[in-house]
Design an enzyme around this catalytic site. Structure first.
Site, PDB file in Angstrom:
ATOM      1  N   CYS A   1     -56.502 -30.600 -33.677  1.00 51.64           N
ATOM      2  CA  CYS A   1     -55.745 -29.626 -32.987  1.00 51.64           C
ATOM      3  C   CYS A   1     -55.178 -30.035 -31.694  1.00 51.64           C
ATOM      4  O   CYS A   1     -54.289 -29.230 -31.374  1.00 51.64           O
ATOM      5  CB  CYS A   1     -56.775 -28.482 -32.571  1.00 51.64           C
ATOM      6  SG  CYS A   1     -57.836 -27.745 -33.907  1.00 51.64           S
TER       7      CYS A   1
ATOM      8  N   HIS B   1     -53.569 -23.708 -27.390  1.00 53.53           N
ATOM      9  CA  HIS B   1     -54.235 -23.945 -28.548  1.00 53.53           C
ATOM     10  C   HIS B   1     -54.757 -22.796 -28.892  1.00 53.53           C
ATOM     11  O   HIS B   1     -55.702 -22.328 -28.494  1.00 53.53           O
ATOM     12  CB  HIS B   1     -54.989 -25.182 -28.863  1.00 53.53           C
ATOM     13  CG  HIS B   1     -55.600 -25.194 -30.325  1.00 53.53           C
ATOM     14  ND1 HIS B   1     -55.057 -25.063 -31.528  1.00 53.53           N
ATOM     15  CD2 HIS B   1     -56.884 -25.355 -30.582  1.00 53.53           C
ATOM     16  CE1 HIS B   1     -55.923 -25.154 -32.323  1.00 53.53           C
ATOM     17  NE2 HIS B   1     -56.984 -25.380 -31.994  1.00 53.53           N
TER      18      HIS B   1
ATOM     19  N   ASN C   1     -56.532 -20.188 -36.320  1.00 50.79           N
ATOM     20  CA  ASN C   1     -56.462 -21.403 -35.914  1.00 50.79           C
ATOM     21  C   ASN C   1     -55.741 -22.396 -36.780  1.00 50.79           C
ATOM     22  O   ASN C   1     -56.150 -22.666 -37.843  1.00 50.79           O
ATOM     23  CB  ASN C   1     -57.807 -22.245 -35.431  1.00 50.79           C
ATOM     24  CG  ASN C   1     -58.021 -23.297 -34.970  1.00 50.79           C
ATOM     25  OD1 ASN C   1     -57.001 -24.073 -35.165  1.00 50.79           O
ATOM     26  ND2 ASN C   1     -59.043 -23.976 -34.729  1.00 50.79           N
TER      27      ASN C   1
END
EC number: 2.3.1.180
Length: 323
Positions: free
Chosen positions: A113, A250, A280
């Protein structure tokens, strides 16, 4: 002083949208449960004709068009991904070929990520080192391909997509008033590798594997790690939360995003949120959020923007730039 200035941005999403109601038909969950704990309301899922490279190419073409450039203007392609089309060659090379490029060079960055933050930092280093004038930086993922769709704790969280920016070498004055990347801070700690990982790989199981996560453990560390690296970016530039125009985090979990902003006294109105729309998307989440906020006019030329992420490894990092 050479600065890496954002010349263009773009995004691409799969055709299929899966809402929380759709997830209710697959696993034992509910829209209320997902929204309350994550802030996610829907996510995009790649179809059989959509891959990490095809999404990355679409985002790249959008960024080129936005910047008034062509593939011939690009010296380097960096793709951040944890879900490549193949073990090799690199997804970036695939995208380079799709763009009709036979010049320059391309490689992938894998930091889960945090991948896009790592990729931007790497691109900035190549530009400042004189090895590239324009770098196409892509974050592209098809996490739906590595999910265990029977695991309700993970399959509801992730989505697919791609985003891209083009960084261009520009002469600056060497002050925080310059446009471009001002500072970057990267971290990793492999002692946490069992908290978020994929249970497969070419040299271990010979399989792709599925994503596994100890959600509570990840949450326990997330806010502290994120805020520490953001503060490091502020300290190294002599800036504060008051100077910041936008925080582009993020998009993992709304509670982590809100908790980090609150700890640093960053006004909630300055935080770009797209987790409700995209879920996500790992390395794609920050460039998708950037494209959303710059595309609708919120992020404007001259704005001070903080990018931050945390991912498996653990990896984490922050980039402070002036748009």
């Amino acid at each position: 002083m050479i600065r890496s200035v954002v010349r263009g941005f773009g995004a691409a999403l799969p055709k299929r949208v899966m809402t929380n109601r759709d997830m209710e038909a697959i696993v034992d969950t509910s829209d209320e449960w997902i929204v309350q704990r994550t802030g996610i309301r829907q996510r995009y899922v790649a179809g059989d004709d959509e891959t990490t490279a095809s999404l990355g190419e679409a985002a790249a073409r959008a960024a080129l068009a936005n910047g008034g450039l062509t593939p011939a203007d690009i010296d380097l392609v960096i793709c951040a991904t944890s879900t490549p089309d193949n073990t090799f060659p690199a997804t970036s090379v695939n995208i380079q070929n799709r763009l009709g490029m036979s010049h320059g060079f391309a490689f992938d960055v894998q930091a889960v990520c945090t991948g896009f933050v790592y990729a931007v930092t790497t691109a900035d280093a190549y530009i400042r080192g004189g090895l590239a004038k324009r770098v196409l930086v892509i974050g592209a993922e098809t996490f739906s391909r590595i999910l265990d769709w029977n695991d309700r704790t993970t399959c509801v969280l992730f989505g697919d997509g791609a985003g891209a920016i083009i960084l261009e070498a520009t002469e600056g004055e060497g002050t925080v008033a310059d446009r471009g990347v001002l500072t970057a801070h990267l971290r990793s700690d492999g002692s946490h590798k069992e908290k978020l990982y994929v249970d497969g790989g070419p040299s271990t199981t010979g399989t792709v594997g599925k994503l596994r996560m100890e959600g509570r453990e990840v949450f326990k560390y997330a806010v502290g790690m994120i805020t520490d690296v953001i503060q490091a970016a502020f300290d190294s530039t002599g800036t504060t939360a008051d100077d910041l125009d936008w925080l582009v985090p993020h998009q993992a979990n709304r509670r982590i995003i809100d908790g980090s902003a609150k700890k640093l006294n960053i006004d909630a109105a300055k935080v770009v949120i797209t987790v409700d729309l995209h879920g996500n998307t790992s390395a794609a989440s920050i460039p998708l959020a950037l494209a959303t906020a710059a595309g609708d006019g919120r992020i404007k030329k001259g704005d001070l923007v903080m990018l931050e992420a945390m991912g498996g490894g653990f990896t984490w990092g922050a980039v402070l730039l002036r748009w």
